[in-house]
Write a protein that holds these residues in place. Structure first.
Motif: not given
Length: 257
Positions: A6-8, A19
């Motif tokens: 997951d990339y934010s 993840d």
């Protein structure tokens, strides 16, 4: 965009979360590729890398990566020796990386933590260079970056024994900068990352590039040696026994061939 990470982004700080919690965030070929792409393509000024609880990263997925590599080596079908591509991206990026180690960081998971510039650990963190337990050698970070952090003698002990240490010992020997309560880990990592991201980005990137010029070896040369050596070790009976013992949850019996 990604399947196994997951990339934010918040402000100028990007967070990459491995993840695959059901597999304790073990790495597949897909995970490696997505991790490399996220680091290489980021526009953030600082990155945090962490894992979905309960682990940071438990290393290579034994069934998907390690067994397949052993089968290729035994058949003589070996790739051209080279630096692990994901390691190359992580080691050469000018973007500062903070590892938020929330649980087990073992095998390539420890390599990943060591490739970061700064490590913040939760009280649940555990670290181990477990490669020797699978009849293998570590990747390039354990050969170089780990020595820079904790010295040759302590590095030799961790590499040769495969011993797992907790966050308290990791802080004592200089492997991590601090240990914080588990619930406050990401906040602590974000505090460090945000303080870096507030500074002039060109100066920060230049400083990281300077550290690399001053301290790092020839990663390509070391990577070729590691890759070639792993090719030999993957074909050994000891490696096959190490994998079998792990999958069968028993003690291994190594014979030196």
């Amino acid at each position: 965009m990604y399947n196994e990470i997951d990339y934010s982004v918040s402000g100028h700080v990007g967070t990459i979360t491995i993840d695959r919690p059901g597999a304790r965030n073990a790495l597949t070929h897909t995970t490696y590729a997505e991790l490399a792409d996220a680091v290489e393509s980021t526009t953030a000024r600082c990155l945090i890398i962490t894992g979905a609880d309960p682990a940071f990263c438990s290393g290579d997925d034994v069934k998907q990566v390690m067994v397949a590599a052993g089968e290729r080596s035994s058949s003589g079908d070996r790739p051209v020796p080279r630096l692990t591509p994901a390691a190359g991206v992580l080691l050469r990026t000018d973007v500062p990386i903070v590892a938020a180690v929330n649980g087990a960081a073992v095998g390539w998971g420890m390599e990943l933590a060591v490739m970061a510039d700064i490590r913040v650990a939760s009280e649940r963190a555990r670290f181990g260079e477990l490669f020797v337990k699978r009849g293998l050698c570590c990747d390039v970070a354990g050969m170089s970056r780990l020595v820079q952090l904790i010295g040759r003698e302590r590095t030799a002990e961790l590499l040769f024994t495969g011993r797992v240490i907790d966050g308290v010992e990791a802080e004592r020997i200089g492997l991590v900068s601090r240990v914080v309560p588990h619930e406050g880990l990401l906040a602590a990592a974000n505090e460090v990352a945000a303080s870096i991201a507030e500074n002039p980005p060109l100066a920060v990137r230049a400083l990281k590039a300077g550290l690399r010029r001053a301290l790092d070896p020839d990663w390509d040369d070391l990577g070729r040696w590691v890759s070639s050596t792993l090719g030999d070790l993957f074909a050994t009976d000891d490696h096959k026994e190490g994998v079998a013992a792990f999958l069968e949850k028993r003690e291994a019996n190594y014979v030196g061939r």
